[in-house]
Write a protein that holds these residues in place. Structure first.
Motif, PDB file in Angstrom:
ATOM      1  N   GLY A   1       2.301 -33.991 -45.158  1.00 30.72           N
ATOM      2  CA  GLY A   1       1.950 -35.276 -45.747  1.00 30.72           C
ATOM      3  C   GLY A   1       0.793 -35.939 -45.023  1.00 30.72           C
ATOM      4  O   GLY A   1      -0.108 -36.507 -45.654  1.00 30.72           O
ATOM      5  N   GLN A   2       0.791 -35.860 -43.707  1.00 28.38           N
ATOM      6  CA  GLN A   2      -0.308 -36.431 -42.936  1.00 28.38           C
ATOM      7  C   GLN A   2      -1.616 -35.700 -43.225  1.00 28.38           C
ATOM      8  O   GLN A   2      -2.689 -36.315 -43.297  1.00 28.38           O
ATOM      9  N   ARG A   3      -1.519 -34.396 -43.415  1.00 27.93           N
ATOM     10  CA  ARG A   3      -2.715 -33.612 -43.735  1.00 27.93           C
ATOM     11  C   ARG A   3      -3.279 -34.037 -45.096  1.00 27.93           C
ATOM     12  O   ARG A   3      -4.508 -34.174 -45.278  1.00 27.93           O
ATOM     13  N   ILE A   4      -2.383 -34.274 -46.062  1.00 23.94           N
ATOM     14  CA  ILE A   4      -2.813 -34.700 -47.394  1.00 23.94           C
ATOM     15  C   ILE A   4      -3.476 -36.072 -47.339  1.00 23.94           C
ATOM     16  O   ILE A   4      -4.521 -36.306 -47.960  1.00 23.94           O
ATOM     17  N   ARG A   5      -2.880 -36.989 -46.576  1.00 24.54           N
ATOM     18  CA  ARG A   5      -3.448 -38.339 -46.494  1.00 24.54           C
ATOM     19  C   ARG A   5      -4.815 -38.330 -45.800  1.00 24.54           C
ATOM     20  O   ARG A   5      -5.728 -39.065 -46.191  1.00 24.54           O
ATOM     21  N   ALA A   6      -4.955 -37.506 -44.784  1.00 29.48           N
ATOM     22  CA  ALA A   6      -6.257 -37.390 -44.122  1.00 29.48           C
ATOM     23  C   ALA A   6      -7.296 -36.847 -45.093  1.00 29.48           C
ATOM     24  O   ALA A   6      -8.455 -37.306 -45.115  1.00 29.48           O
ATOM     25  N   LEU A   7      -6.890 -35.891 -45.906  1.00 26.17           N
ATOM     26  CA  LEU A   7      -7.788 -35.337 -46.917  1.00 26.17           C
ATOM     27  C   LEU A   7      -8.196 -36.416 -47.904  1.00 26.17           C
ATOM     28  O   LEU A   7      -9.385 -36.558 -48.245  1.00 26.17           O
ATOM     29  N   ALA A   8      -7.222 -37.195 -48.381  1.00 27.62           N
ATOM     30  CA  ALA A   8      -7.503 -38.225 -49.381  1.00 27.62           C
ATOM     31  C   ALA A   8      -8.486 -39.257 -48.840  1.00 27.62           C
ATOM     32  O   ALA A   8      -9.388 -39.725 -49.554  1.00 27.62           O
ATOM     33  N   ARG A   9      -8.354 -39.609 -47.567  1.00 31.60           N
ATOM     34  CA  ARG A   9      -9.208 -40.632 -46.982  1.00 31.60           C
ATOM     35  C   ARG A   9     -10.600 -40.112 -46.658  1.00 31.60           C
ATOM     36  O   ARG A   9     -11.565 -40.884 -46.566  1.00 31.60           O
ATOM     37  N   SER A  10     -10.714 -38.814 -46.509  1.00 34.34           N
ATOM     38  CA  SER A  10     -12.016 -38.217 -46.185  1.00 34.34           C
ATOM     39  C   SER A  10     -12.960 -38.183 -47.370  1.00 34.34           C
ATOM     40  O   SER A  10     -14.183 -38.096 -47.203  1.00 34.34           O
ATOM     41  N   GLY A  11     -12.399 -38.198 -48.569  1.00 35.25           N
ATOM     42  CA  GLY A  11     -13.228 -38.119 -49.765  1.00 35.25           C
ATOM     43  C   GLY A  11     -13.589 -36.710 -50.164  1.00 35.25           C
ATOM     44  O   GLY A  11     -14.297 -36.494 -51.149  1.00 35.25           O
ATOM     45  N   THR A  12     -13.099 -35.723 -49.425  1.00 39.79           N
ATOM     46  CA  THR A  12     -13.383 -34.325 -49.739  1.00 39.79           C
ATOM     47  C   THR A  12     -12.108 -33.659 -50.257  1.00 39.79           C
ATOM     48  O   THR A  12     -10.997 -34.163 -50.073  1.00 39.79           O
ATOM     49  N   ARG A  13     -12.259 -32.530 -50.898  1.00 41.22           N
ATOM     50  CA  ARG A  13     -11.117 -31.777 -51.414  1.00 41.22           C
ATOM     51  C   ARG A  13     -11.216 -30.329 -50.951  1.00 41.22           C
ATOM     52  O   ARG A  13     -12.311 -29.762 -50.837  1.00 41.22           O
ATOM     53  N   VAL A  14     -10.062 -29.732 -50.691  1.00 44.62           N
ATOM     54  CA  VAL A  14     -10.017 -28.302 -50.406  1.00 44.62           C
ATOM     55  C   VAL A  14      -9.807 -27.579 -51.734  1.00 44.62           C
ATOM     56  O   VAL A  14      -9.679 -28.203 -52.791  1.00 44.62           O
ATOM     57  N   ALA A  15      -9.764 -26.255 -51.689  1.00 41.29           N
ATOM     58  CA  ALA A  15      -9.559 -25.478 -52.910  1.00 41.29           C
ATOM     59  C   ALA A  15      -8.248 -25.894 -53.574  1.00 41.29           C
ATOM     60  O   ALA A  15      -7.264 -26.214 -52.889  1.00 41.29           O
ATOM     61  N   PRO A  16      -8.179 -25.924 -54.916  1.00 39.59           N
ATOM     62  CA  PRO A  16      -6.981 -26.390 -55.619  1.00 39.59           C
ATOM     63  C   PRO A  16      -5.701 -25.686 -55.199  1.00 39.59           C
ATOM     64  O   PRO A  16      -4.658 -26.334 -55.027  1.00 39.59           O
ATOM     65  N   ASP A  17      -5.745 -24.360 -55.016  1.00 37.15           N
ATOM     66  CA  ASP A  17      -4.538 -23.628 -54.640  1.00 37.15           C
ATOM     67  C   ASP A  17      -4.060 -24.022 -53.244  1.00 37.15           C
ATOM     68  O   ASP A  17      -2.855 -24.131 -52.989  1.00 37.15           O
ATOM     69  N   GLU A  18      -5.008 -24.237 -52.326  1.00 40.02           N
ATOM     70  CA  GLU A  18      -4.629 -24.641 -50.969  1.00 40.02           C
ATOM     71  C   GLU A  18      -4.048 -26.058 -50.984  1.00 40.02           C
ATOM     72  O   GLU A  18      -3.027 -26.326 -50.334  1.00 40.02           O
ATOM     73  N   GLU A  19      -4.681 -26.948 -51.743  1.00 39.03           N
ATOM     74  CA  GLU A  19      -4.180 -28.310 -51.841  1.00 39.03           C
ATOM     75  C   GLU A  19      -2.777 -28.328 -52.449  1.00 39.03           C
ATOM     76  O   GLU A  19      -1.888 -29.060 -51.983  1.00 39.03           O
ATOM     77  N   LEU A  20      -2.576 -27.511 -53.472  1.00 38.12           N
ATOM     78  CA  LEU A  20      -1.253 -27.404 -54.092  1.00 38.12           C
ATOM     79  C   LEU A  20      -0.217 -26.967 -53.065  1.00 38.12           C
ATOM     80  O   LEU A  20       0.895 -27.523 -53.015  1.00 38.12           O
TER      81      LEU A  20
END
Length: 335
Positions: free
Chosen positions: A181-200
């Protein structure tokens, strides 16, 4: 029958299967003249089936006079016209649960069919299914919608109302505060996205930890679990990135506890982002953008499930809360 009531029938002296005690139905089934196991009231079937040609006890061997009713997270039968108890029997908890449920199941089978008989229902019931029927005594209500839909506000309001009605309530959210969850929130705040499968995969792993640590223990203990987002959000947000939403939904429903009620708050994406800006806090540009939320809302609109109720979230909070409380009472009889 008799398993949940603690009643057991002794084998008859002639070796035939005993007449079922009908512990939950208050009725007794007589042995059939042809030596078949009697059609006895059943804990899960609620219907009468004719004997099968192969001589086996029928599927749904449990006779008439029973009507299904639902105790939170568990299904039992009651005599027609009888009043369900106010609350479920106390759940079996801890490591002993599997053994206790297995013994209950074996006692029910022996009481209904004799020690050497098995009906199709008893042959098919698995320990996992028994756990679902007997152990889960709580309710899972989830709030879904795009960013700014009002999920957190309405969850808090419902929690207050449920506690006032005497329920024990657990409030939780996804993403969690765990490692994924912390990794997801850091991603959301960064404004960048990882590959869809990895994010899933991050969302799925976060949910596995969430279910194991919070949701399932809460349900087992008999609490009402309210979650701000659950797997429908993953379906919508990852589906908007091009993943197969139907596949995501099927996989999630196969792995995780189904919600008893999913409240989908629908708002215009522009309106949602205005609310996000007004409330302040840390921005999450990876998810909070108009084009992305339009696509997410489209996936949400495509989801059709019996546990899903759509609510117009563009109204004043009091009006939305009033409708939510009415739905919770209509669907779950909790208020």
């Amino acid at each position: 029958p008799g398993a949940l009531a603690g009643a057991r029938s002794e084998p008859q002296a002639n070796g035939e299967a005993p007449a079922s005690p009908g512990a939950l139905a208050g009725a007794r089934s007589e042995p059939q003249a042809n030596g078949e196991a009697p059609a006895s009231p059943g804990a899960l079937a609620g219907a009468r089936s004719e004997p099968q040609a192969n001589g086996e006890a029928p599927d749904g061997c449990h006779g008439p006079g029973l009507t299904p009713f639902e105790i939170p997270g568990s299904h039992h039968l009651l005599p027609s016209g009888a009043t369900p108890p106010a609350r479920a029997p106390g759940p079996v908890e801890g490591a002993e649960a599997g053994g206790v449920l297995r013994r209950r199941h074996d006692e029910e089978q022996a009481a209904c069919h004799g020690p050497r008989r098995r009906c199709a229902r008893h042959a098919a019931v698995s320990p996992a299914a028994l756990h679902e029927f007997v152990v889960n005594a709580g309710r899972l209500v989830v709030f879904e919608g795009i960013d700014g839909a009002g999920k957190s506000t309405q969850l808090r309001r419902l929690a207050v109302a449920l506690r006032a009605a005497g329920h024990r309530v657990i409030e939780t959210h996804e993403p969690t505060d765990g490692r994924f969850g912390q990794r997801i929130r850091a991603l959301a705040r960064s404004g960048t996205r990882v590959a869809p499968d990895e994010e899933l995969q991050w969302f799925v792993e976060d949910r596995r930890e969430h279910v194991a640590a919070v949701i399932q223990p809460g349900l087992t203990s008999g609490a009402i679990v309210l979650s701000d987002r659950y797997f429908l959000s993953t379906v919508a947000y990852q589906g908007a990135r091009g993943l197969d939403a139907s596949r995501l939904l099927a996989e999630a429903e196969a792995e995780f506890p189904l919600p008893d009620l999913a409240l989908l708050l629908e708002v215009d994406p522009t309106r949602g982002l205005e609310r996000v800006a007004a409330r302040g806090g840390i921005a999450e540009p990876a998810f909070e953008n108009t084009r992305g939320l339009i696509d997410v809302a489209a996936v949400f609109r495509s989801i059709d499930r019996p546990y899903l109720v759509r609510i117009d979230g563009d109204r004043e909070p009091d009006a939305v809360a009033s409708q939510i409380h009415a739905i919770v009472q209509e669907r779950l009889a909790l208020l």
